[in-house]
Scaffold this active site. Structure first.
Site, PDB file in Angstrom:
ATOM      1  N   GLU A  20       0.860  -1.201   0.000  1.00 57.26           N
ATOM      2  CA  GLU A  20       0.000   0.000   0.000  1.00 57.26           C
ATOM      3  C   GLU A  20       0.887   1.240   0.000  1.00 57.26           C
ATOM      4  O   GLU A  20       1.777   1.359   0.828  1.00 57.26           O
ATOM      5  CB  GLU A  20      -0.919  -0.021   1.233  1.00 57.26           C
ATOM      6  CG  GLU A  20      -1.715   1.256   1.460  1.00 57.26           C
ATOM      7  CD  GLU A  20      -2.529   1.709   0.250  1.00 57.26           C
ATOM      8  OE1 GLU A  20      -3.368   0.936  -0.235  1.00 57.26           O
ATOM      9  OE2 GLU A  20      -2.319   2.851  -0.220  1.00 57.26           O
ATOM     10  N   GLY A  50       4.064   0.055  -5.106  1.00 58.49           N
ATOM     11  CA  GLY A  50       4.431  -1.229  -5.707  1.00 58.49           C
ATOM     12  C   GLY A  50       4.433  -1.169  -7.222  1.00 58.49           C
ATOM     13  O   GLY A  50       3.498  -0.651  -7.822  1.00 58.49           O
ATOM     14  N   MET A  80     -17.955   0.608 -10.560  1.00 56.88           N
ATOM     15  CA  MET A  80     -16.911   0.948  -9.589  1.00 56.88           C
ATOM     16  C   MET A  80     -17.534   0.958  -8.195  1.00 56.88           C
ATOM     17  O   MET A  80     -17.964   1.997  -7.694  1.00 56.88           O
ATOM     18  CB  MET A  80     -16.298   2.292  -9.935  1.00 56.88           C
ATOM     19  CG  MET A  80     -15.452   2.238 -11.184  1.00 56.88           C
ATOM     20  SD  MET A  80     -14.661   3.800 -11.517  1.00 56.88           S
ATOM     21  CE  MET A  80     -13.437   3.325 -12.730  1.00 56.88           C
ATOM     22  N   HIS A  87     -44.204  -7.541  11.153  1.00 56.97           N
ATOM     23  CA  HIS A  87     -45.017  -6.334  11.199  1.00 56.97           C
ATOM     24  C   HIS A  87     -44.790  -5.611  12.524  1.00 56.97           C
ATOM     25  O   HIS A  87     -44.748  -6.266  13.558  1.00 56.97           O
ATOM     26  CB  HIS A  87     -46.490  -6.716  11.074  1.00 56.97           C
ATOM     27  CG  HIS A  87     -47.410  -5.533  11.159  1.00 56.97           C
ATOM     28  ND1 HIS A  87     -47.539  -4.634  10.113  1.00 56.97           N
ATOM     29  CD2 HIS A  87     -48.219  -5.078  12.155  1.00 56.97           C
ATOM     30  CE1 HIS A  87     -48.397  -3.690  10.462  1.00 56.97           C
ATOM     31  NE2 HIS A  87     -48.820  -3.933  11.699  1.00 56.97           N
TER      32      HIS A  87
HETATM   33  P1  NAI Z   1     -20.794   8.965 -12.245  1.00 50.28           P
HETATM   34  O1  NAI Z   1     -20.208   8.371 -13.461  1.00 50.28           O
HETATM   35  O2  NAI Z   1     -21.685   8.156 -11.378  1.00 50.28           O
HETATM   36  O3  NAI Z   1     -21.620  10.289 -12.636  1.00 50.28           O
HETATM   37  C1  NAI Z   1     -21.019  11.356 -13.327  1.00 50.28           C
HETATM   38  C2  NAI Z   1     -22.068  12.220 -13.989  1.00 50.28           C
HETATM   39  O4  NAI Z   1     -21.410  13.363 -14.524  1.00 50.28           O
HETATM   40  C3  NAI Z   1     -22.777  11.539 -15.140  1.00 50.28           C
HETATM   41  O5  NAI Z   1     -24.168  11.589 -14.925  1.00 50.28           O
HETATM   42  C4  NAI Z   1     -22.342  12.363 -16.356  1.00 50.28           C
HETATM   43  O6  NAI Z   1     -23.361  12.468 -17.343  1.00 50.28           O
HETATM   44  C5  NAI Z   1     -22.021  13.725 -15.757  1.00 50.28           C
HETATM   45  N1  NAI Z   1     -21.088  14.556 -16.524  1.00 50.28           N
HETATM   46  C6  NAI Z   1     -19.923  14.144 -17.115  1.00 50.28           C
HETATM   47  N2  NAI Z   1     -19.313  15.234 -17.715  1.00 50.28           N
HETATM   48  C7  NAI Z   1     -20.090  16.318 -17.481  1.00 50.28           C
HETATM   49  C8  NAI Z   1     -19.997  17.709 -17.839  1.00 50.28           C
HETATM   50  N3  NAI Z   1     -18.960  18.208 -18.517  1.00 50.28           N
HETATM   51  N4  NAI Z   1     -20.987  18.549 -17.446  1.00 50.28           N
HETATM   52  C9  NAI Z   1     -22.049  18.059 -16.722  1.00 50.28           C
HETATM   53  N5  NAI Z   1     -22.175  16.762 -16.370  1.00 50.28           N
HETATM   54  C10 NAI Z   1     -21.214  15.889 -16.731  1.00 50.28           C
HETATM   55  O7  NAI Z   1     -19.539   9.545 -11.441  1.00 50.28           O
HETATM   56  P2  NAI Z   1     -19.271   9.950  -9.918  1.00 50.28           P
HETATM   57  O8  NAI Z   1     -20.506  10.377  -9.223  1.00 50.28           O
HETATM   58  O9  NAI Z   1     -18.131  10.874 -10.003  1.00 50.28           O
HETATM   59  O10 NAI Z   1     -18.816   8.584  -9.261  1.00 50.28           O
HETATM   60  C11 NAI Z   1     -17.657   7.908  -9.735  1.00 50.28           C
HETATM   61  C12 NAI Z   1     -17.738   6.424  -9.499  1.00 50.28           C
HETATM   62  O11 NAI Z   1     -17.682   6.140  -8.123  1.00 50.28           O
HETATM   63  C13 NAI Z   1     -19.031   5.837 -10.023  1.00 50.28           C
HETATM   64  O12 NAI Z   1     -18.743   4.617 -10.695  1.00 50.28           O
HETATM   65  C14 NAI Z   1     -19.848   5.585  -8.793  1.00 50.28           C
HETATM   66  O13 NAI Z   1     -20.720   4.482  -8.941  1.00 50.28           O
HETATM   67  C15 NAI Z   1     -18.779   5.319  -7.739  1.00 50.28           C
HETATM   68  N6  NAI Z   1     -19.284   5.755  -6.455  1.00 50.28           N
HETATM   69  C16 NAI Z   1     -20.225   5.012  -5.825  1.00 50.28           C
HETATM   70  C17 NAI Z   1     -20.778   5.432  -4.642  1.00 50.28           C
HETATM   71  C18 NAI Z   1     -21.840   4.620  -4.014  1.00 50.28           C
HETATM   72  O14 NAI Z   1     -21.957   3.441  -4.313  1.00 50.28           O
HETATM   73  N7  NAI Z   1     -22.657   5.185  -3.134  1.00 50.28           N
HETATM   74  C19 NAI Z   1     -20.377   6.680  -3.998  1.00 50.28           C
HETATM   75  C20 NAI Z   1     -19.383   7.372  -4.740  1.00 50.28           C
HETATM   76  C21 NAI Z   1     -18.871   6.913  -5.902  1.00 50.28           C
END
Ligand code: NAI
Length: 468
Positions: A33, A115, A318, A444
């Site tokens: 790490e 690493g 992700m 319930h």
């Molecule tokens: P995301 O890919 O989920 O959403 C990004 C959004 O930004 C999309 O809707 C896209 O259309 C929009 N976008 C892209 N370029 C743009 C622009 N120039 N102007 C306006 N809108 C634009 O990405 P996010 O929220 O950054 O998350 C990254 C990753 O991390 C995802 O795969 C997500 O699933 C994961 N993640 C999961 C969480 C959870 O499970 N609760 C919490 C945080 C992250």
């Protein structure tokens, strides 16, 4: 030179869970790490600290706006952000310390440093003091995760143009907080700062929020968040960001219209990219796809013998829990066992209030695939426990095969959706039908009865509903 059966690069949920499983199976295992604390993005600057702040800010809103309805008199309510942040840090420390203890228990050797793979079976670890150590191993798992995507015209400066990492550490709520991207990160961190007093505006390129989730529930979530004071601009593409005197001006286009947004800070949450470069993988001939993700087969093996990859650094959602299960399956294969993953049974969750959770096919995906399907819905406003809790926002929705009745997808919008979805995940994993779930006795009064009723309503036989 010490020789291992397995060296894992990266200690996030993918890497450290793989290390535990390897220890359990008797493999001589090491984990490398680069950061001081174990746990990767999720524990240090992602899932965990964001949930700590989401919970604290949710309690604040309860005390400020909801407590009175329950007959609780709290007087004036204020936020001590310093204390809130300290609690978050303590939560993170507890969990990262826990991972270190788990490594000891499972006899996993940890190496602190960066690493790189110098040859198949050889990993070099460079620590922050510049010293390097060479490790020999039979197998390597790359579990290096991902990093925030930067917009070419808005490089992160950590103060005004921030990624999720800095947006978790503000010492005061920005007066105006601009968020680019209405995905999980934008919606969760937008919620935190809106609750704590910022004027939050979210700009999203697509005509909807929470892409990947069922559209009907995403639209309901947008309505709830709008009610909480967040402003959304959809179909709005940000094309330039200027910083003047510490103030942000973003230029965006919607159709032919040019829009300007001013704010104190801007969060760029437009997705994450795999952390796959600079690890030596390319030098030893590991293949990548067009998005720079490491290519693997169904057993997480790259094209180079003895080198595997899991989690955000390979294709797929992700998500921490996807990485964990891939880590387990990958290690079990290495140990000669039969590990596997069912990607149809991995839930995605956005931890807003209400939370949005979904697993399997959305209604639109079922339509696109030409599947003959039925839908069962049930609103929480008709659920006794939700009424007792005064938590009426949201619905449960099932998508089931019209003939076989097998559940293809489950979608929940509710304060506790992240917990409620687990039942649907289990039923999908076992290949269950809506009838299986509908015939299962649910206690319930619980919120889970709404899950049962939605399953019943696939056959239009929900009980506590006036209008089916
Ligand atoms: P995301 O890919 O989920 O959403 C990004 C959004 O930004 C999309 O809707 C896209 O259309 C929009 N976008 C892209 N370029 C743009 C622009 N120039 N102007 C306006 N809108 C634009 O990405 P996010 O929220 O950054 O998350 C990254 C990753 O991390 C995802 O795969 C997500 O699933 C994961 N993640 C999961 C969480 C959870 O499970 N609760 C919490 C945080 C992250």
């Amino acid at each position: 030179m010490e020789k291992f059966d397995l060296v894992i690069i990266g200690s996030g949920p993918g890497g450290y869970v793989a290390a535990i499983r390897a220890g359990q199976l008797g493999l001589k295992t090491a984990m490398v790490e680069k950061d001081k604390d174990l746990g990767g993005t999720c524990l240090n600057v992602g899932c965990i600290p964001s949930k700590a702040l989401l919970t604290s800010s949710d309690h604040f809103i309860f005390a400020k706006k909801e407590a009175e309805k329950h007959g609780i008199v709290v007087g004036s309510v204020d936020v001590d952000l310093n204390k809130m942040q300290q609690r978050k840090e303590k939560v993170v420390k507890t969990l990262t310390g826990g991972v270190r203890a788990l490594m000891k228990t499972n006899k996993v050797t940890t190496f602190e440093g960066f690493g790189t793979i110098t040859a198949p079976g050889k990993v070099s670890v460079k620590s922050s003091d510049g010293k390097t150590q060479e490790i020999e191993t039979k197998n390597i798992i790359i579990a290096t995760g991902s990093a925030p995507i930067e917009l070419p015209f808005a490089k992160f400066d950590g103060k005004t143009i921030v990624s999720s990492t800095e947006a978790l550490t503000f010492t005061e709520p920005p007066r105006e907080f601009l968020v680019i991207g209405a995905g999980a990160i934008g919606l969760e961190l937008g919620s935190v700062w809106a609750r704590l007093g910022s004027k939050v505006t979210i700009l999203e390129f697509l005509p909807r929020i929470a892409v990947g989730f069922d559209l009907e529930l995403s639209n309901l979530l947008q309505r709830s968040l709008t009610g909480q004071g967040i402003t959304f601009h959809l179909e709005t593409k940000v094309s330039a960001i200027k910083i003047d005197n510490g103030r942000v001006t973003a230029t965006a286009t919607r159709g032919n219209e040019e829009l300007k947004f001013e704010a104190a800070k801007v969060l760029v949450s437009v997705g994450r990219k795999p952390f796959s470069e600079g690890l030596g993988a390319e030098k030893v001939g590991v293949e990548f796809d067009e998005k720079k993700r490491i290519k693997v087969d169904q057993h997480f093996k790259t094209n180079v013998d003895g080198i595997y990859a899991i989690g955000d650094v390979i294709a797929g959602q992700m998500l921490a829990h996807k990485a964990e299960d891939e880590g387990i399956a990958c290690v079990e294969r290495i140990a000669g066992k039969d590990g596997h993953i069912n990607y149809d049974a991995i839930a995605g969750i956005i931890y807003t209030n209400p939370e949005l959770a979904g697993v399997g096919l959305t209604e639109d995906q079922a339509k696109e695939k030409g599947i003959d399907y039925r839908v069962g819905r049930f609103p929480f406003r008709a659920n006794a426990r939700a009424i007792a809790n005064d938590d009426l926002d949201g619905i449960v929705k099932f998508v089931a095969d019209a003939k076989a009745d097998r559940i293809l997808g489950a979608h929940i919008l509710q304060h506790a959706a992240s917990e409620l979805i687990a039942e649907a995940v289990s039923v999908i994993e076992f290949g269950g039908s809506s009838e299986d779930l509908a015939r299962t006795c649910h206690s319930h009064p619980t919120l889970s009865e709404a899950v049962k009723e939605a399953a019943m309503n696939v056959e239009k036989r929900a009980l506590h509903i006036l209008n089916r």
